[in-house]
Design a protein around this motif. Structure first.
Motif, PDB file in Angstrom:
ATOM      1  N   ASN A  16      48.315  46.473  42.636  1.00 26.14           N
ATOM      2  CA  ASN A  16      49.450  46.270  41.253  1.00 26.14           C
ATOM      3  C   ASN A  16      48.834  46.622  40.159  1.00 26.14           C
ATOM      4  O   ASN A  16      49.774  46.727  39.048  1.00 26.14           O
ATOM      5  N   ASN A  17      47.465  46.589  40.398  1.00 28.93           N
ATOM      6  CA  ASN A  17      46.575  46.431  38.622  1.00 28.93           C
ATOM      7  C   ASN A  17      45.673  47.014  38.953  1.00 28.93           C
ATOM      8  O   ASN A  17      44.112  46.366  38.414  1.00 28.93           O
ATOM      9  N   LYS A  18      45.858  47.969  40.002  1.00 25.72           N
ATOM     10  CA  LYS A  18      44.597  49.107  39.958  1.00 25.72           C
ATOM     11  C   LYS A  18      43.897  49.667  38.738  1.00 25.72           C
ATOM     12  O   LYS A  18      45.012  49.625  37.447  1.00 25.72           O
ATOM     13  N   PRO A  19      43.135  50.277  38.254  1.00 21.18           N
ATOM     14  CA  PRO A  19      41.468  49.536  39.123  1.00 21.18           C
ATOM     15  C   PRO A  19      40.970  48.273  38.611  1.00 21.18           C
ATOM     16  O   PRO A  19      41.541  47.596  37.913  1.00 21.18           O
ATOM     17  N   SER A  20      41.325  47.938  40.188  1.00 14.61           N
ATOM     18  CA  SER A  20      40.262  46.662  40.151  1.00 14.61           C
ATOM     19  C   SER A  20      39.334  45.831  41.148  1.00 14.61           C
ATOM     20  O   SER A  20      39.197  46.915  42.237  1.00 14.61           O
ATOM     21  N   ARG A  21      39.443  45.133  41.793  1.00 19.66           N
ATOM     22  CA  ARG A  21      38.393  44.259  42.344  1.00 19.66           C
ATOM     23  C   ARG A  21      38.735  42.832  42.845  1.00 19.66           C
ATOM     24  O   ARG A  21      39.227  42.499  42.105  1.00 19.66           O
ATOM     25  N   LEU A  22      38.407  43.196  44.454  1.00 17.77           N
ATOM     26  CA  LEU A  22      38.535  41.597  44.706  1.00 17.77           C
ATOM     27  C   LEU A  22      37.651  41.356  45.724  1.00 17.77           C
ATOM     28  O   LEU A  22      37.327  41.840  46.626  1.00 17.77           O
ATOM     29  N   GLN A  23      37.413  39.457  45.617  1.00 17.83           N
ATOM     30  CA  GLN A  23      36.725  39.109  46.133  1.00 17.83           C
ATOM     31  C   GLN A  23      37.291  37.889  46.595  1.00 17.83           C
ATOM     32  O   GLN A  23      37.274  37.529  46.026  1.00 17.83           O
ATOM     33  N   VAL A  24      36.818  38.038  48.290  1.00 19.28           N
ATOM     34  CA  VAL A  24      36.831  36.526  49.163  1.00 19.28           C
ATOM     35  C   VAL A  24      35.859  35.548  49.502  1.00 19.28           C
ATOM     36  O   VAL A  24      34.595  36.858  49.872  1.00 19.28           O
ATOM     37  N   MET A  25      36.229  34.063  48.252  1.00 17.26           N
ATOM     38  CA  MET A  25      34.634  33.568  48.750  1.00 17.26           C
ATOM     39  C   MET A  25      34.258  32.903  50.137  1.00 17.26           C
ATOM     40  O   MET A  25      35.518  32.497  50.186  1.00 17.26           O
ATOM     41  N   ASP A  26      33.080  31.782  50.267  1.00 15.71           N
ATOM     42  CA  ASP A  26      33.552  31.406  52.061  1.00 15.71           C
ATOM     43  C   ASP A  26      33.582  30.129  51.725  1.00 15.71           C
ATOM     44  O   ASP A  26      33.394  29.671  50.397  1.00 15.71           O
ATOM     45  N   LYS A  27      33.641  29.458  52.270  1.00 18.71           N
ATOM     46  CA  LYS A  27      33.089  27.742  51.731  1.00 18.71           C
ATOM     47  C   LYS A  27      31.731  27.248  50.824  1.00 18.71           C
ATOM     48  O   LYS A  27      32.395  26.510  50.024  1.00 18.71           O
ATOM     49  N   ASN A  28      31.278  27.676  50.683  1.00 20.94           N
ATOM     50  CA  ASN A  28      30.342  27.704  49.849  1.00 20.94           C
ATOM     51  C   ASN A  28      29.855  28.973  48.415  1.00 20.94           C
ATOM     52  O   ASN A  28      28.901  28.364  48.056  1.00 20.94           O
ATOM     53  N   HIS A  29      31.265  29.318  48.704  1.00 19.65           N
ATOM     54  CA  HIS A  29      31.359  30.607  47.490  1.00 19.65           C
ATOM     55  C   HIS A  29      30.711  31.502  46.789  1.00 19.65           C
ATOM     56  O   HIS A  29      30.153  32.095  46.014  1.00 19.65           O
ATOM     57  N   ASN A  30      30.014  31.971  48.293  1.00 22.13           N
ATOM     58  CA  ASN A  30      29.224  33.415  48.543  1.00 22.13           C
ATOM     59  C   ASN A  30      30.394  34.730  49.360  1.00 22.13           C
ATOM     60  O   ASN A  30      31.415  33.414  49.589  1.00 22.13           O
ATOM     61  N   VAL A  31      30.643  35.364  48.817  1.00 28.22           N
ATOM     62  CA  VAL A  31      31.143  36.324  49.156  1.00 28.22           C
ATOM     63  C   VAL A  31      30.765  36.730  50.169  1.00 28.22           C
ATOM     64  O   VAL A  31      30.260  37.315  50.887  1.00 28.22           O
ATOM     65  N   GLU A  32      32.058  36.366  50.507  1.00 31.60           N
ATOM     66  CA  GLU A  32      32.554  37.302  52.320  1.00 31.60           C
ATOM     67  C   GLU A  32      33.333  38.446  52.702  1.00 31.60           C
ATOM     68  O   GLU A  32      32.672  39.042  52.903  1.00 31.60           O
ATOM     69  N   ASN A  33      34.255  39.246  51.417  1.00 30.18           N
ATOM     70  CA  ASN A  33      34.356  39.849  51.828  1.00 30.18           C
ATOM     71  C   ASN A  33      34.938  41.026  50.530  1.00 30.18           C
ATOM     72  O   ASN A  33      35.112  39.630  49.138  1.00 30.18           O
ATOM     73  N   GLU A  34      35.328  42.097  50.322  1.00 30.25           N
ATOM     74  CA  GLU A  34      34.716  42.570  48.743  1.00 30.25           C
ATOM     75  C   GLU A  34      35.725  44.102  48.847  1.00 30.25           C
ATOM     76  O   GLU A  34      35.357  44.465  49.847  1.00 30.25           O
ATOM     77  N   TRP A  35      36.800  44.084  47.780  1.00 26.81           N
ATOM     78  CA  TRP A  35      37.543  45.035  48.263  1.00 26.81           C
ATOM     79  C   TRP A  35      37.489  46.312  46.476  1.00 26.81           C
ATOM     80  O   TRP A  35      38.046  45.178  45.689  1.00 26.81           O
ATOM     81  N   ASN A  36      37.943  47.606  46.770  1.00 30.75           N
ATOM     82  CA  ASN A  36      37.939  47.976  45.367  1.00 30.75           C
ATOM     83  C   ASN A  36      39.074  48.502  45.196  1.00 30.75           C
ATOM     84  O   ASN A  36      39.562  49.323  46.277  1.00 30.75           O
ATOM     85  N   PHE A  37      40.185  48.597  44.309  1.00 28.64           N
ATOM     86  CA  PHE A  37      41.098  49.372  44.691  1.00 28.64           C
ATOM     87  C   PHE A  37      41.064  50.007  43.134  1.00 28.64           C
ATOM     88  O   PHE A  37      41.208  49.507  42.075  1.00 28.64           O
ATOM     89  N   LYS A  38      41.133  51.828  43.328  1.00 37.18           N
ATOM     90  CA  LYS A  38      41.579  52.274  42.373  1.00 37.18           C
ATOM     91  C   LYS A  38      42.243  53.475  42.105  1.00 37.18           C
ATOM     92  O   LYS A  38      43.299  53.214  42.935  1.00 37.18           O
TER      93      LYS A  38
END
Length: 66
Positions: A44-66
């Motif tokens: 709903n707030n494009k352009p944007s990026r979403l990062q999902v971190m694991d329990k160690n705060h490493n990037v597990e998944n990342e998506w870009n919305f344009k």
């Protein structure tokens, strides 16, 4: 571009949705619920990026919305 992230709390008993890596906006018990909410915010707030971190705060998944 707005930055969103889903990160675990320090005990990994809940998941925060954060905007622009500032104070968390919401805490969710389930990781999937937090990811759903963060995805909705990012879409709903494009352009944007979403990062999902694991329990160690490493990037597990990342998506870009344009």
């Amino acid at each position: 571009m707005k930055e969103y992230s889903v990160v675990p709390n320090k005990d990994v008993t809940g998941w925060f949705v954060k905007i622009e890596d500032v104070a968390p906006t919401d805490l969710y018990d389930e990781r999937d619920t937090a990811v759903e909410k963060a995805t909705e915010l990012a879409e709903n707030n494009k352009p944007s990026r979403l990062q999902v971190m694991d329990k160690n705060h490493n990037v597990e998944n990342e998506w870009n919305f344009k």
